[in-house]
Scaffold this motif. Sequence first.
Motif, PDB file in Angstrom:
ATOM      1  N   THR A 194      -4.757   8.244  -7.819  1.00 19.70           N
ATOM      2  CA  THR A 194      -3.478   8.437  -8.208  1.00 19.70           C
ATOM      3  C   THR A 194      -3.510   9.094  -9.526  1.00 19.70           C
ATOM      4  OG1 THR A 194      -3.392   6.092  -8.922  1.00 19.70           O
ATOM      5  CG2 THR A 194      -2.495   6.791  -6.678  1.00 19.70           C
ATOM      6  N   ASN A 195      -2.137   9.593 -10.113  1.00 15.51           N
ATOM      7  CA  ASN A 195      -2.217  10.210 -11.556  1.00 15.51           C
ATOM      8  C   ASN A 195      -2.546   9.423 -12.685  1.00 15.51           C
ATOM      9  OD1 ASN A 195      -1.598  12.770 -10.764  1.00 15.51           O
ATOM     10  ND2 ASN A 195       0.628  12.598 -10.482  1.00 15.51           N
ATOM     11  N   PRO A 196      -2.991   9.619 -13.520  1.00 12.20           N
ATOM     12  CA  PRO A 196      -3.458   8.796 -14.787  1.00 12.20           C
ATOM     13  C   PRO A 196      -2.299   8.668 -15.445  1.00 12.20           C
ATOM     14  CG  PRO A 196      -4.231  10.771 -15.366  1.00 12.20           C
ATOM     15  CD  PRO A 196      -3.495  10.939 -13.923  1.00 12.20           C
ATOM     16  N   ASP A 197      -1.089   8.142 -15.279  1.00 10.32           N
ATOM     17  CA  ASP A 197       0.160   7.523 -15.740  1.00 10.32           C
ATOM     18  C   ASP A 197       0.340   6.362 -15.303  1.00 10.32           C
ATOM     19  OD1 ASP A 197       1.135   7.879 -13.448  1.00 10.32           O
ATOM     20  OD2 ASP A 197       2.338   9.449 -13.630  1.00 10.32           O
ATOM     21  N   ILE A 198       1.590   5.636 -15.845  1.00 10.95           N
ATOM     22  CA  ILE A 198       1.813   4.270 -15.767  1.00 10.95           C
ATOM     23  C   ILE A 198       2.005   3.898 -14.455  1.00 10.95           C
ATOM     24  CG2 ILE A 198       3.426   2.460 -16.414  1.00 10.95           C
ATOM     25  CD1 ILE A 198       4.004   3.799 -19.001  1.00 10.95           C
ATOM     26  N   GLU A 199       2.980   4.713 -13.448  1.00  9.11           N
ATOM     27  CA  GLU A 199       2.997   4.353 -12.057  1.00  9.11           C
ATOM     28  C   GLU A 199       1.792   4.533 -11.336  1.00  9.11           C
ATOM     29  OE1 GLU A 199       5.040   6.548 -13.779  1.00  9.11           O
ATOM     30  OE2 GLU A 199       7.033   5.659 -13.659  1.00  9.11           O
ATOM     31  N   GLY A 200       0.899   5.518 -11.819  1.00  7.61           N
ATOM     32  CA  GLY A 200      -0.210   5.895 -11.161  1.00  7.61           C
ATOM     33  C   GLY A 200      -1.281   4.831 -11.144  1.00  7.61           C
ATOM     34  N   GLU A 201      -1.364   4.064 -12.591  1.00  7.74           N
ATOM     35  CA  GLU A 201      -2.256   3.268 -12.806  1.00  7.74           C
ATOM     36  C   GLU A 201      -2.001   1.717 -12.199  1.00  7.74           C
ATOM     37  OE1 GLU A 201      -5.074   3.269 -14.267  1.00  7.74           O
ATOM     38  OE2 GLU A 201      -4.954   5.345 -15.364  1.00  7.74           O
ATOM     39  N   ALA A 202      -0.610   1.478 -12.144  1.00  9.29           N
ATOM     40  CA  ALA A 202       0.215   0.344 -11.499  1.00  9.29           C
ATOM     41  C   ALA A 202      -0.348   0.397  -9.890  1.00  9.29           C
ATOM     42  CB  ALA A 202       1.513   0.014 -11.935  1.00  9.29           C
ATOM     43  N   THR A 203      -0.124   1.473  -9.401  1.00  9.49           N
ATOM     44  CA  THR A 203      -0.180   1.692  -8.105  1.00  9.49           C
ATOM     45  C   THR A 203      -1.941   1.451  -7.600  1.00  9.49           C
ATOM     46  OG1 THR A 203       1.588   3.386  -7.734  1.00  9.49           O
ATOM     47  CG2 THR A 203       0.057   2.975  -5.909  1.00  9.49           C
ATOM     48  N   ALA A 204      -2.760   1.891  -8.565  1.00  7.44           N
ATOM     49  CA  ALA A 204      -4.240   1.766  -8.193  1.00  7.44           C
ATOM     50  C   ALA A 204      -4.759   0.297  -8.398  1.00  7.44           C
ATOM     51  CB  ALA A 204      -4.907   2.636  -9.210  1.00  7.44           C
ATOM     52  N   ALA A 205      -4.203  -0.385  -9.382  1.00  9.50           N
ATOM     53  CA  ALA A 205      -4.347  -1.767  -9.602  1.00  9.50           C
ATOM     54  C   ALA A 205      -3.723  -2.520  -8.399  1.00  9.50           C
ATOM     55  CB  ALA A 205      -3.629  -2.060 -10.947  1.00  9.50           C
ATOM     56  N   TYR A 206      -2.604  -2.412  -7.950  1.00 13.78           N
ATOM     57  CA  TYR A 206      -2.004  -2.962  -7.068  1.00 13.78           C
ATOM     58  C   TYR A 206      -2.982  -2.704  -5.548  1.00 13.78           C
ATOM     59  CZ  TYR A 206       1.534  -4.589  -3.451  1.00 13.78           C
ATOM     60  OH  TYR A 206       2.212  -5.255  -2.241  1.00 13.78           O
ATOM     61  N   ILE A 207      -3.295  -1.641  -5.136  1.00 15.30           N
ATOM     62  CA  ILE A 207      -4.353  -1.404  -4.218  1.00 15.30           C
ATOM     63  C   ILE A 207      -5.541  -2.043  -4.260  1.00 15.30           C
ATOM     64  CG2 ILE A 207      -5.395   0.364  -2.685  1.00 15.30           C
ATOM     65  CD1 ILE A 207      -3.082   2.373  -3.523  1.00 15.30           C
ATOM     66  N   ALA A 208      -6.085  -1.937  -5.421  1.00 11.81           N
ATOM     67  CA  ALA A 208      -7.273  -2.567  -5.691  1.00 11.81           C
ATOM     68  C   ALA A 208      -7.345  -3.970  -5.467  1.00 11.81           C
ATOM     69  CB  ALA A 208      -7.736  -2.332  -7.091  1.00 11.81           C
ATOM     70  N   ARG A 209      -6.233  -4.679  -5.877  1.00  7.56           N
ATOM     71  CA  ARG A 209      -6.067  -6.318  -5.688  1.00  7.56           C
ATOM     72  C   ARG A 209      -5.959  -6.446  -4.184  1.00  7.56           C
ATOM     73  NH1 ARG A 209      -2.361  -6.588  -9.766  1.00  7.56           N
ATOM     74  NH2 ARG A 209      -0.768  -6.644  -8.345  1.00  7.56           N
ATOM     75  N   LEU A 210      -5.401  -5.508  -3.371  1.00 10.91           N
ATOM     76  CA  LEU A 210      -5.316  -5.858  -2.068  1.00 10.91           C
ATOM     77  C   LEU A 210      -6.536  -5.462  -1.102  1.00 10.91           C
ATOM     78  CD1 LEU A 210      -2.131  -4.397  -0.799  1.00 10.91           C
ATOM     79  CD2 LEU A 210      -2.327  -6.532  -1.268  1.00 10.91           C
ATOM     80  N   ALA A 211      -7.372  -4.619  -1.618  1.00  7.42           N
ATOM     81  CA  ALA A 211      -8.467  -4.122  -0.744  1.00  7.42           C
ATOM     82  C   ALA A 211      -9.727  -4.830  -1.273  1.00  7.42           C
ATOM     83  CB  ALA A 211      -8.820  -2.615  -1.211  1.00  7.42           C
ATOM     84  N   LYS A 212      -9.913  -5.346  -2.697  1.00 10.13           N
ATOM     85  CA  LYS A 212     -11.215  -5.877  -2.993  1.00 10.13           C
ATOM     86  C   LYS A 212     -11.523  -7.273  -2.200  1.00 10.13           C
ATOM     87  CE  LYS A 212     -12.339  -4.324  -7.431  1.00 10.13           C
ATOM     88  NZ  LYS A 212     -12.106  -4.759  -9.140  1.00 10.13           N
ATOM     89  N   PRO A 213     -10.464  -7.851  -1.607  1.00 11.21           N
ATOM     90  CA  PRO A 213     -10.989  -9.196  -0.980  1.00 11.21           C
ATOM     91  C   PRO A 213     -11.596  -8.874   0.396  1.00 11.21           C
ATOM     92  CG  PRO A 213      -8.673  -9.477  -1.766  1.00 11.21           C
ATOM     93  CD  PRO A 213      -9.287  -7.938  -2.360  1.00 11.21           C
ATOM     94  N   LEU A 214     -11.336  -7.428   0.713  1.00 15.16           N
ATOM     95  CA  LEU A 214     -11.753  -7.002   2.156  1.00 15.16           C
ATOM     96  C   LEU A 214     -13.458  -6.814   2.047  1.00 15.16           C
ATOM     97  CD1 LEU A 214      -8.899  -4.833   3.607  1.00 15.16           C
ATOM     98  CD2 LEU A 214      -9.294  -7.185   3.804  1.00 15.16           C
ATOM     99  N   GLY A 215     -13.913  -6.859   0.611  1.00 18.75           N
ATOM    100  CA  GLY A 215     -15.116  -6.523   0.785  1.00 18.75           C
ATOM    101  C   GLY A 215     -15.514  -5.227   0.392  1.00 18.75           C
ATOM    102  N   ILE A 216     -14.639  -4.233   0.089  1.00 20.59           N
ATOM    103  CA  ILE A 216     -14.735  -2.791  -0.128  1.00 20.59           C
ATOM    104  C   ILE A 216     -14.878  -2.479  -1.485  1.00 20.59           C
ATOM    105  CG2 ILE A 216     -13.685  -0.532   0.194  1.00 20.59           C
ATOM    106  CD1 ILE A 216     -12.057  -2.126   2.592  1.00 20.59           C
ATOM    107  N   ARG A 217     -15.843  -1.420  -1.875  1.00 22.20           N
ATOM    108  CA  ARG A 217     -16.167  -1.051  -3.030  1.00 22.20           C
ATOM    109  C   ARG A 217     -14.775  -0.102  -3.316  1.00 22.20           C
ATOM    110  NH1 ARG A 217     -20.009   3.675  -4.577  1.00 22.20           N
ATOM    111  NH2 ARG A 217     -19.947   3.238  -6.993  1.00 22.20           N
TER     112      ARG A 217
END
Lengths: 199, 199
Positions: free
Chosen positions: A144-167
Amino acid sequence: MSQQAEPIQRMAEELAKLPGIGRKTAQRLAYHLAAQPLEAVRALAFALAEGRESIRLCTRCGNYTAGELCAVCADPRRRQDILCVVRDPRDVAAMERINDYHGLYHVLHGILSPMDGVGPQDIRIRELMDRLKGQEVSELILATNPDIEGEATAAYIARLAKPLGIRVTRIAHGVPVGSDLEYTDEVTLSKAMEGRREL
Amino acid sequence: MSQQAEPIQRMAEELAKLPGIGRKTAQRLAYHLAAQPLEAVRALAFALAEGRESIRLCTRCGNYTAGELCAVCADPRRRQDILCVVRDPRDVAAMERINDYHGLYHVLHGILSPMDGVGPQDIRIRELMDRLKGQEVSELILATNPDIEGEATAAYIARLAKPLGIRVTRIAHGVPVGSDLEYTDEVTLSKAMEGRREL
């Protein structure tokens, strides 16, 4: 202006709704089209209406396509275990231009933005999670874009995906190639320092 | 790019035919339209095709109109004995914007250009002569562009009209209001000196 022929006005009004096309440019385009052969203008109108009608979202990644799957998802040579998450179909086009990424995509069609009332349910995050649970994914690249919304969206998705054991990875921030340090903003420069690598 | 959905490509190709719209802008516009509601794109396409179809040339002056006469020719308050000769309908729009000219127009739909193979029979000069012979004209204002073709066309028309005993004038050349003498080209400056008036 009442002195302008009405059809010109109607054409200009519609053209002025396009992004980056101001009132003056719209008028110039309308006069240009008025001087073109009827067939040429009909071809333009047809391409726009018919093009828009035939656009579908790829059932797998959400990219634009005329069929069931987009050209990337339909290509058996692409690595099926790497997903790159982008905001828009035009970001897919940008990534494809580098000719260096051989995985698949996931298009969010939007970005998290509480200020604009866009929450997780408004963009294709659930579809992403379904894909992550339904197939073997070894890396999820958040582009996602390196702006506020893009960073927040990336952080949100990372929090959901990491527990699945995905890099989960994020594209690098830094000084754009060909740019000038002197004119680079402080945040970018500080990100570039933070992300420095050994040579 | 084969990675782009085909409808997007078709839309972008047609949009890129518009003047001032490059390949990149055309692509940006195509992606924008792809994300718009179908109805909005249909409205744009309809306005263009239907607008172009309904455009006629005013039977008197050649300006664009949806009817028989253009708004200027149909206005009984306009002075019928002054004609202003311009190249394009868009020049009529420009002149009307000054809100200071109350005569009629004659639109040439082109300019004499031997280099491009455009001769007197290719633009509406015969129609102009017919008007000059058929109605009382006290002044013929030549408002073609101040470039080589515009000057040549003005000189050509002046040669034809003067023997009819009509007063023929040319719009003034000079320094544009708000401009800077330092950055004005020599030809314009010399024309401005030549056309100086007593205060």
